[in-house]
Design an enzyme around this catalytic site. Sequence first.
Site, mmCIF file in Angstrom:
data_model
loop_
_atom_site.group_PDB
_atom_site.id
_atom_site.type_symbol
_atom_site.label_atom_id
_atom_site.label_comp_id
_atom_site.label_asym_id
_atom_site.label_seq_id
_atom_site.Cartn_x
_atom_site.Cartn_y
_atom_site.Cartn_z
ATOM 1 N N GLU A 67 0.486 -9.086 -24.931
ATOM 2 C CA GLU A 67 1.490 -9.274 -23.877
ATOM 3 C C GLU A 67 2.052 -10.835 -23.804
ATOM 4 O O GLU A 67 2.770 -11.369 -23.125
ATOM 5 C CB GLU A 67 0.938 -8.892 -22.595
ATOM 6 C CG GLU A 67 -0.371 -9.016 -22.253
ATOM 7 C CD GLU A 67 -0.718 -8.678 -20.844
ATOM 8 O OE1 GLU A 67 0.059 -8.032 -20.095
ATOM 9 O OE2 GLU A 67 -2.004 -8.612 -20.376
ATOM 10 N N CYS A 80 1.948 0.079 -23.181
ATOM 11 C CA CYS A 80 1.591 0.612 -21.752
ATOM 12 C C CYS A 80 2.460 -0.231 -20.544
ATOM 13 O O CYS A 80 2.298 -0.005 -19.746
ATOM 14 C CB CYS A 80 -0.057 0.288 -21.455
ATOM 15 S SG CYS A 80 -0.486 -1.328 -21.446
ATOM 16 N N ASP A 115 4.979 -8.154 -19.293
ATOM 17 C CA ASP A 115 4.605 -9.429 -19.495
ATOM 18 C C ASP A 115 5.107 -10.161 -20.848
ATOM 19 O O ASP A 115 5.770 -11.239 -21.071
ATOM 20 C CB ASP A 115 3.242 -9.890 -19.482
ATOM 21 C CG ASP A 115 2.560 -9.987 -18.010
ATOM 22 O OD1 ASP A 115 3.352 -10.688 -17.156
ATOM 23 O OD2 ASP A 115 1.620 -9.482 -17.856
ATOM 24 N N HIS A 117 1.008 -1.172 -0.026
ATOM 25 C CA HIS A 117 0.006 -0.002 0.056
ATOM 26 C C HIS A 117 0.925 1.321 0.032
ATOM 27 O O HIS A 117 0.491 2.187 -0.499
ATOM 28 C CB HIS A 117 -0.860 0.249 1.339
ATOM 29 C CG HIS A 117 -1.949 -0.908 1.357
ATOM 30 N ND1 HIS A 117 -3.081 -0.877 0.544
ATOM 31 C CD2 HIS A 117 -2.315 -1.997 2.113
ATOM 32 C CE1 HIS A 117 -3.825 -1.831 0.734
ATOM 33 N NE2 HIS A 117 -3.425 -2.638 1.872
HETATM 34 C C1 PEP Z 1 2.507 -5.221 -19.048
HETATM 35 O O1 PEP Z 1 2.315 -6.691 -18.805
HETATM 36 O O2 PEP Z 1 2.991 -4.692 -19.487
HETATM 37 C C2 PEP Z 1 1.239 -4.590 -18.470
HETATM 38 C C3 PEP Z 1 1.106 -3.299 -18.722
HETATM 39 O O3 PEP Z 1 0.275 -5.154 -17.415
HETATM 40 P P1 PEP Z 1 0.892 -5.442 -15.907
HETATM 41 O O4 PEP Z 1 2.240 -4.774 -15.633
HETATM 42 O O5 PEP Z 1 -0.298 -5.092 -15.208
HETATM 43 O O6 PEP Z 1 0.942 -6.743 -15.931
HETATM 44 MG MG MG Z 2 0.624 -7.510 -18.169
#
Ligand code: PEP
Ligand code: MG
Length: 585
Positions: free
Chosen positions: A438, A509, A462, A191
């Site tokens: 991903e 992202c 990922d 948190h």
């Molecule tokens: C990713 O896998 O790049 C992603 C943005 O999702 P997370 O980091 O939440 O797995």
């Molecule tokens: Mg991811």
Amino acid sequence: MKELAGISGSPGIAIGPTLTYSESHQYVPRYRIEDHSIDEELTRFHEAVKRAREEITSLQKQSRHEVGDLDTRFLDSHVLMLSDPDFTGRVEEAIRSQQYNVEWVLHTTTESVVAQLSGLEDAYLRERSVDIHDVGQRVLNHLLYRRRLSLSDLTDEVVLICHDLLPSDAIGMNKRKVRGIAMDAGGRTSHTAILARAFEIPAVLGLGTVVEQARTASEIIVDGNRGKVILDPDESTLSRYRDELSDYREREVRLMSLNDLPAETKDAKLIQLKANIEIPEEVEAIFAHGADGIGLFRSEFLFLHSGKWNTSRLPDEEDQFNAYRQVLESMNGKPVTIRTLDVGGDKVVPELSQYPEKNPLLGWRAIRFCLSRTEVFRTQLRALLRSSVYGNLRIMFPMISGVEELNRAFELLNEVREEMIASGEQFSENIPVGIMIEVPSAALTSDILARNCDFFSIGTNDLIQYTLAVDRGNERTAYLYEPFHPGMLRLLNTVLENGHRAGIPVGMCGEMAGDPMATMLLVGLGLDELSMSAAGIPEVKRIIRSLTMGEAEELFGTVMEMRSYKDIDRFIHTVMSERFELQVY
Ligand code: PEP
Ligand code: MG
């Protein structure tokens, strides 16, 4: 001068006087009680519980006003815990059977539950121990007529040194007076780390012995960029960090002047720079850094904040609707991409993921989970559709590995739409629906997937993990986790070509999108959107605005000819640090 290494919980540099915030050295009286005093002890306990509840209620009001509803959910759970017979009954029973004073019984009872939970492997349960300690401590303070040093009353600017900052303290603290945080406990998903990043307070966590070592220290440097702290720094270290801090601030101010300008290259190729958020309260930071919208709202954080000692239930359709609506409304029509539940893997919600798995990261997570627990998925889809009339919503499915999953997700979405039409509920027409790329099989079949959705967003966190077969959370193999690996670059290129051939926008992202070292390469690759933590936007924008597409494409072309990621890495670092004066930590 003493240097301690930890984990970077929130970037930036803080220099300031130390304030050790610790409850661990408090003396708790212990004495036996007679039979006839048991009722008296029980009454003292109930009165202290009542006062603790009143105190939390007033803290809730204060923090709701400051940070919105969702972040105060764990305070709701603290109130619930104080009324939970599991908790109160356990203490009452122990007073009767052990016949010790209530302070001692409360202290030993809560701390034994805390010890049990904090020894468990399950990260979620380990974090719940923090709430139990927090509540126990609050009641104990009332019994001992002790007032907690309240972080909301801070009048001087300090760096907080603590073993573990309790969530209720982090929420209630006077954020303007806390320059930095140095903590013994905690990891990136605690948190405190989430809140520190949301409040842009530099923080180093997982230091292990900082409370102990800082006992006699009066000044500290928190280096959130490198994940270390320096106690009682000498003059030359101080002056080096003061220079770095003032450069950092000057740079921030200079960069802020770009807030209202578009992220376009010198030859006018516009790139959308958006923000990733975990909690709705981060919206404020988005405006402060000039984002074009939200490129990734990790909706599972609404679920990760719930649980037995937290909200006592998972967010229902109404809770989710309110959260999505709040975010959409506050973005004033700017696009908001909400990713459907990505639970599983390392994001464990005990109420949802009851089955132990040998390979959780390859297991029952994200869209796989949603397509088998369709009632959970449908509830989220309904909440999303209902919220769509309050802003510019885009829906995104995580972990799609092939067209079957995508088709099934659409089927469920369409069924929910039909139900809502039948019951006369409102939602927007034409909500763009995209997918995260991903999983390598999705990248390799992106020509097929592109025909079936409205946009791609590449989740490199990922995608690197699965392509290079490197656990993203394992520090021993971290040296292999290489975004510039030729295999990754080829895969990214395939996704871009396939997406664009099908006429859909392609964004990114994952963390790579916010790494200024990668910006020129990603522009050259042809990405339409980069989504990152809000504070990273101005620097990436500066780089984009000072290059041309031609230059960026040339860099990408050169790199695609290279064979080894080490060569690519070296080449990019040299180009970027010379050309854009990038800091390398
Ligand atoms: C990713 O896998 O790049 C992603 C943005 O999702 P997370 O980091 O939440 O797995
Ligand atoms: Mg991811």
